[in-house]
Enzyme design. Sequence first.
Site, PDB file in Angstrom:
ATOM      1  N   ARG A  39       1.025  -1.375  -0.110  1.00  0.00           N
ATOM      2  CA  ARG A  39       0.061  -0.073  -0.001  1.00  0.00           C
ATOM      3  C   ARG A  39       0.926   1.344   0.107  1.00  0.00           C
ATOM      4  O   ARG A  39       0.308   2.062  -0.590  1.00  0.00           O
ATOM      5  CB  ARG A  39      -0.991  -0.355   1.498  1.00  0.00           C
ATOM      6  CG  ARG A  39      -1.620   0.500   1.361  1.00  0.00           C
ATOM      7  CD  ARG A  39      -3.146   1.285   2.642  1.00  0.00           C
ATOM      8  NE  ARG A  39      -3.623   1.819   2.218  1.00  0.00           N
ATOM      9  CZ  ARG A  39      -4.003   2.792   3.143  1.00  0.00           C
ATOM     10  NH1 ARG A  39      -3.694   2.315   4.703  1.00  0.00           N
ATOM     11  NH2 ARG A  39      -5.126   3.304   3.193  1.00  0.00           N
ATOM     12  N   HIS A  58       0.222   4.492  -2.125  1.00  0.00           N
ATOM     13  CA  HIS A  58       0.397   5.910  -1.865  1.00  0.00           C
ATOM     14  C   HIS A  58       1.271   6.515  -2.308  1.00  0.00           C
ATOM     15  O   HIS A  58       1.103   7.953  -2.272  1.00  0.00           O
ATOM     16  CB  HIS A  58      -0.061   5.598  -0.748  1.00  0.00           C
ATOM     17  CG  HIS A  58      -1.528   5.386  -0.160  1.00  0.00           C
ATOM     18  ND1 HIS A  58      -2.731   5.759   1.026  1.00  0.00           N
ATOM     19  CD2 HIS A  58      -2.375   4.787  -0.732  1.00  0.00           C
ATOM     20  CE1 HIS A  58      -3.206   4.841   0.644  1.00  0.00           C
ATOM     21  NE2 HIS A  58      -3.477   4.257  -0.080  1.00  0.00           N
ATOM     22  N   ASP A  59       2.345   6.289  -2.946  1.00  0.00           N
ATOM     23  CA  ASP A  59       3.752   7.034  -3.098  1.00  0.00           C
ATOM     24  C   ASP A  59       3.599   7.408  -4.609  1.00  0.00           C
ATOM     25  O   ASP A  59       3.002   8.933  -4.899  1.00  0.00           O
ATOM     26  CB  ASP A  59       4.671   6.287  -2.615  1.00  0.00           C
ATOM     27  CG  ASP A  59       6.239   6.914  -3.606  1.00  0.00           C
ATOM     28  OD1 ASP A  59       5.912   8.650  -3.423  1.00  0.00           O
ATOM     29  OD2 ASP A  59       7.188   6.360  -4.428  1.00  0.00           O
ATOM     30  N   VAL A  84       0.737   9.627  -6.188  1.00  0.00           N
ATOM     31  CA  VAL A  84       0.714  11.535  -5.494  1.00  0.00           C
ATOM     32  C   VAL A  84       2.307  11.552  -5.907  1.00  0.00           C
ATOM     33  O   VAL A  84       2.921  11.509  -5.618  1.00  0.00           O
ATOM     34  CB  VAL A  84       1.181  11.395  -3.655  1.00  0.00           C
ATOM     35  CG1 VAL A  84       0.879  13.195  -4.176  1.00  0.00           C
ATOM     36  CG2 VAL A  84      -0.474  11.341  -3.294  1.00  0.00           C
ATOM     37  N   GLY A  89       3.336  11.111  -8.708  1.00  0.00           N
ATOM     38  CA  GLY A  89       4.315  10.498  -9.619  1.00  0.00           C
ATOM     39  C   GLY A  89       4.828   9.036  -7.883  1.00  0.00           C
ATOM     40  O   GLY A  89       5.273   9.373  -7.127  1.00  0.00           O
ATOM     41  N   ASP A 106       7.996   8.472  -6.279  1.00  0.00           N
ATOM     42  CA  ASP A 106       9.318   9.616  -6.417  1.00  0.00           C
ATOM     43  C   ASP A 106       9.604   9.689  -4.867  1.00  0.00           C
ATOM     44  O   ASP A 106      10.315  10.928  -4.386  1.00  0.00           O
ATOM     45  CB  ASP A 106       8.937  10.861  -6.756  1.00  0.00           C
ATOM     46  CG  ASP A 106       7.642  11.485  -5.713  1.00  0.00           C
ATOM     47  OD1 ASP A 106       6.874  11.285  -4.906  1.00  0.00           O
ATOM     48  OD2 ASP A 106       7.387  12.686  -6.033  1.00  0.00           O
ATOM     49  N   ASN A 111      -3.560   9.052   4.624  1.00  0.00           N
ATOM     50  CA  ASN A 111      -2.127   7.944   5.120  1.00  0.00           C
ATOM     51  C   ASN A 111      -2.474   8.081   6.516  1.00  0.00           C
ATOM     52  O   ASN A 111      -1.845   7.368   7.334  1.00  0.00           O
ATOM     53  CB  ASN A 111      -1.398   8.869   4.572  1.00  0.00           C
ATOM     54  CG  ASN A 111      -1.374   8.898   3.150  1.00  0.00           C
ATOM     55  OD1 ASN A 111      -1.573   8.244   2.359  1.00  0.00           O
ATOM     56  ND2 ASN A 111      -0.259   9.880   2.576  1.00  0.00           N
ATOM     57  N   HIS A 126      -6.265  -5.833  -1.931  1.00  0.00           N
ATOM     58  CA  HIS A 126      -7.704  -6.256  -0.858  1.00  0.00           C
ATOM     59  C   HIS A 126      -7.236  -7.813  -0.840  1.00  0.00           C
ATOM     60  O   HIS A 126      -7.938  -8.113   0.448  1.00  0.00           O
ATOM     61  CB  HIS A 126      -8.713  -5.326  -0.918  1.00  0.00           C
ATOM     62  CG  HIS A 126      -8.195  -3.528  -1.004  1.00  0.00           C
ATOM     63  ND1 HIS A 126      -9.429  -2.834  -0.721  1.00  0.00           N
ATOM     64  CD2 HIS A 126      -6.955  -3.086  -0.660  1.00  0.00           C
ATOM     65  CE1 HIS A 126      -8.724  -1.310  -1.159  1.00  0.00           C
ATOM     66  NE2 HIS A 126      -7.706  -1.620  -1.152  1.00  0.00           N
ATOM     67  N   ASP A 149     -10.030  -9.557   3.343  1.00  0.00           N
ATOM     68  CA  ASP A 149     -10.289 -10.757   2.601  1.00  0.00           C
ATOM     69  C   ASP A 149     -10.673 -11.420   3.578  1.00  0.00           C
ATOM     70  O   ASP A 149      -9.805 -11.590   4.215  1.00  0.00           O
ATOM     71  CB  ASP A 149      -9.085 -11.117   2.234  1.00  0.00           C
ATOM     72  CG  ASP A 149      -9.434 -12.669   1.661  1.00  0.00           C
ATOM     73  OD1 ASP A 149     -10.093 -13.022   2.011  1.00  0.00           O
ATOM     74  OD2 ASP A 149      -8.216 -13.673   0.904  1.00  0.00           O
ATOM     75  N   ASP A 196      -4.224 -14.426  -2.760  1.00  0.00           N
ATOM     76  CA  ASP A 196      -4.704 -15.531  -3.594  1.00  0.00           C
ATOM     77  C   ASP A 196      -5.941 -14.489  -3.988  1.00  0.00           C
ATOM     78  O   ASP A 196      -6.257 -13.317  -4.728  1.00  0.00           O
ATOM     79  CB  ASP A 196      -5.689 -16.256  -2.943  1.00  0.00           C
ATOM     80  CG  ASP A 196      -5.879 -15.913  -1.765  1.00  0.00           C
ATOM     81  OD1 ASP A 196      -6.783 -14.433  -2.210  1.00  0.00           O
ATOM     82  OD2 ASP A 196      -6.312 -16.703  -0.784  1.00  0.00           O
TER      83      ASP A 196
HETATM   84  C1  HEM Z   1      -9.613   1.187  -5.617  1.00  0.00           C
HETATM   85  C2  HEM Z   1      -9.588   2.182  -4.703  1.00  0.00           C
HETATM   86  C3  HEM Z   1      -8.680   1.975  -3.298  1.00  0.00           C
HETATM   87  C4  HEM Z   1      -9.497   2.057  -2.203  1.00  0.00           C
HETATM   88  C5  HEM Z   1     -10.466   3.577  -2.179  1.00  0.00           C
HETATM   89  C6  HEM Z   1      -8.688   1.258  -0.884  1.00  0.00           C
HETATM   90  C7  HEM Z   1      -9.177   1.851   0.613  1.00  0.00           C
HETATM   91  C8  HEM Z   1      -7.910   1.766   1.533  1.00  0.00           C
HETATM   92  C9  HEM Z   1      -9.104   1.827   2.053  1.00  0.00           C
HETATM   93  C10 HEM Z   1      -9.470   2.672   3.254  1.00  0.00           C
HETATM   94  C11 HEM Z   1      -7.972   1.347   3.310  1.00  0.00           C
HETATM   95  C12 HEM Z   1      -7.923   0.622   4.516  1.00  0.00           C
HETATM   96  C13 HEM Z   1      -6.927   1.482   5.561  1.00  0.00           C
HETATM   97  C14 HEM Z   1      -6.982   1.193   7.413  1.00  0.00           C
HETATM   98  O1  HEM Z   1      -7.882   0.509   7.413  1.00  0.00           O
HETATM   99  O2  HEM Z   1      -6.455   2.558   8.010  1.00  0.00           O
HETATM  100  C15 HEM Z   1      -7.219  -0.079   2.107  1.00  0.00           C
HETATM  101  C16 HEM Z   1      -5.754  -1.054   2.787  1.00  0.00           C
HETATM  102  C17 HEM Z   1      -4.814  -1.946   1.787  1.00  0.00           C
HETATM  103  N1  HEM Z   1      -4.645  -1.261   0.766  1.00  0.00           N
HETATM  104 FE1  HEM Z   1      -6.848  -0.148  -0.148  1.00  0.00          FE
HETATM  105  N2  HEM Z   1      -7.752   0.912  -1.726  1.00  0.00           N
HETATM  106  C18 HEM Z   1      -7.835   0.846  -2.743  1.00  0.00           C
HETATM  107  C19 HEM Z   1      -7.160   0.516  -3.838  1.00  0.00           C
HETATM  108  C20 HEM Z   1      -5.580  -0.438  -3.343  1.00  0.00           C
HETATM  109  C21 HEM Z   1      -4.590  -0.371  -4.509  1.00  0.00           C
HETATM  110  C22 HEM Z   1      -4.603  -0.027  -6.312  1.00  0.00           C
HETATM  111  C23 HEM Z   1      -3.628  -1.101  -3.830  1.00  0.00           C
HETATM  112  C24 HEM Z   1      -2.078  -1.545  -4.002  1.00  0.00           C
HETATM  113  C25 HEM Z   1      -2.039  -1.472  -5.441  1.00  0.00           C
HETATM  114  C26 HEM Z   1      -4.431  -0.689  -2.162  1.00  0.00           C
HETATM  115  C27 HEM Z   1      -3.570  -1.874  -1.010  1.00  0.00           C
HETATM  116  C28 HEM Z   1      -3.857  -2.174  -0.228  1.00  0.00           C
HETATM  117  C29 HEM Z   1      -3.472  -2.879   0.691  1.00  0.00           C
HETATM  118  C30 HEM Z   1      -2.713  -3.846   0.970  1.00  0.00           C
HETATM  119  C31 HEM Z   1      -4.327  -2.313   2.151  1.00  0.00           C
HETATM  120  C32 HEM Z   1      -3.936  -3.278   3.402  1.00  0.00           C
HETATM  121  C33 HEM Z   1      -2.832  -3.074   4.267  1.00  0.00           C
HETATM  122  C34 HEM Z   1      -2.368  -3.218   5.486  1.00  0.00           C
HETATM  123  O3  HEM Z   1      -3.133  -3.813   5.933  1.00  0.00           O
HETATM  124  O4  HEM Z   1      -1.454  -1.849   6.300  1.00  0.00           O
HETATM  125  N3  HEM Z   1      -5.304  -0.402  -2.148  1.00  0.00           N
HETATM  126  N4  HEM Z   1      -7.153   0.620   0.854  1.00  0.00           N
END
Ligand code: HEM
Length: 319
Positions: free
Chosen positions: A63, A67-68, A71, A73, A75, A95, A194, A239, A247
């Site tokens: 993640r 998030h890098d 925003v 690019g 960087d 963040n 996710h 998940d 998976d």
């Molecule tokens: C499609 C739009 C997306 C939204 C709205 C979104 C939103 C979120 C939110 C709200 C969380 C939970 C954060 C928290 O509770 O502190 C999360 C976790 C996460 N997101 Fe996304 N996300 C998106 C796309 C992505 C993408 C593109 C990636 C990676 C390429 C990603 C990777 C992750 C991962 C791995 C977590 C779990 C992080 C952890 O357990 O520390 N997400 N995301």
Amino acid sequence: MACESSSVKPAFLLLLCFLLGAASAQLSGTFYSTSCPSALSTIKSIVSSAVSSEARMGASLLRLHFHDCFVNGCDASILLDDTANFTGEKTAGANNNSVRGYEVIDKIKSHLENSCPGVMSCADILAVAARDSVVALGGPSWRVLLGRRDSTTASLSTANSDLPSPTLSLSGLISAFSDKGFTAKEMVALSGSHTIGQAQCLFFRTRLYNENDINATFATSLKENCPSSGGDNNLSPLDTTSPTHFDNAYFKNLQTQKGLLHSDQQLFSGGSTDAQVNTYSSNSATFMTDFANAMVKMGNLSPLTGSSGQVRKNCRKVN
Ligand code: HEM
């Protein structure tokens, strides 16, 4: 600049843009092979040990790279700490108290500064750590192109505007990703991230208490740990079936209305992306390939290369 802003360009400008692009945006698979041959193995071993101590760290590092890159690019702008006269991206809505893994990046950076001082950028460390994290949790591998350099600034306002919110509708998600050059299909593939990691109650409470397209048993079990008020920071897996395995279970969950975030379930809600969710749910190999390709594309978002930016010695501050 003019290369990006105008779609109709005179021939000389086209040629200039081509030459500039060719000179500035070249990443390579072998960038550190002579300058820091141990770089990739160092990152792999630090990521593996961080993930064995806590599986969720693999999700957090993935993640961090996302998030890098979204925003301005890839960087490493997300890594800059706030100071008395500088506010970076760490306190942006998506963040703050949410992104984690900074200490693992610091550990990698300090090892690399010992072995090859001033060589490997923090932006490249993030890209490789994200790949190694996915591999450590059983997901696909891909070749990370290298040679990104680090920003000397960051943008809180761009972090607030460009990182997608879990309240977005399907069309909002499609447009947030299309603004960065991604198709709806790539957006669905990337959302498959996710399949690992956790989310805090405050990001899915409304879904539990106010939405109808959620499996009733699933909602009831989540409410225990996410009351209608309080417990904002309580965690649940994104998940529900296999939160530490990369998976295709995320897509199977969506088919049974067990997406945790509103934005997750939007991908399978009777709209244009349902078919893609069905494909990834029934064909894990297709998901893995599309995910890996989309990650390479994400990692190539507007890198600083050549003499732009710098290689930070400490990822948290400008040299
Ligand atoms: C499609 C739009 C997306 C939204 C709205 C979104 C939103 C979120 C939110 C709200 C969380 C939970 C954060 C928290 O509770 O502190 C999360 C976790 C996460 N997101 Fe996304 N996300 C998106 C796309 C992505 C993408 C593109 C990636 C990676 C390429 C990603 C990777 C992750 C991962 C791995 C977590 C779990 C992080 C952890 O357990 O520390 N997400 N995301």
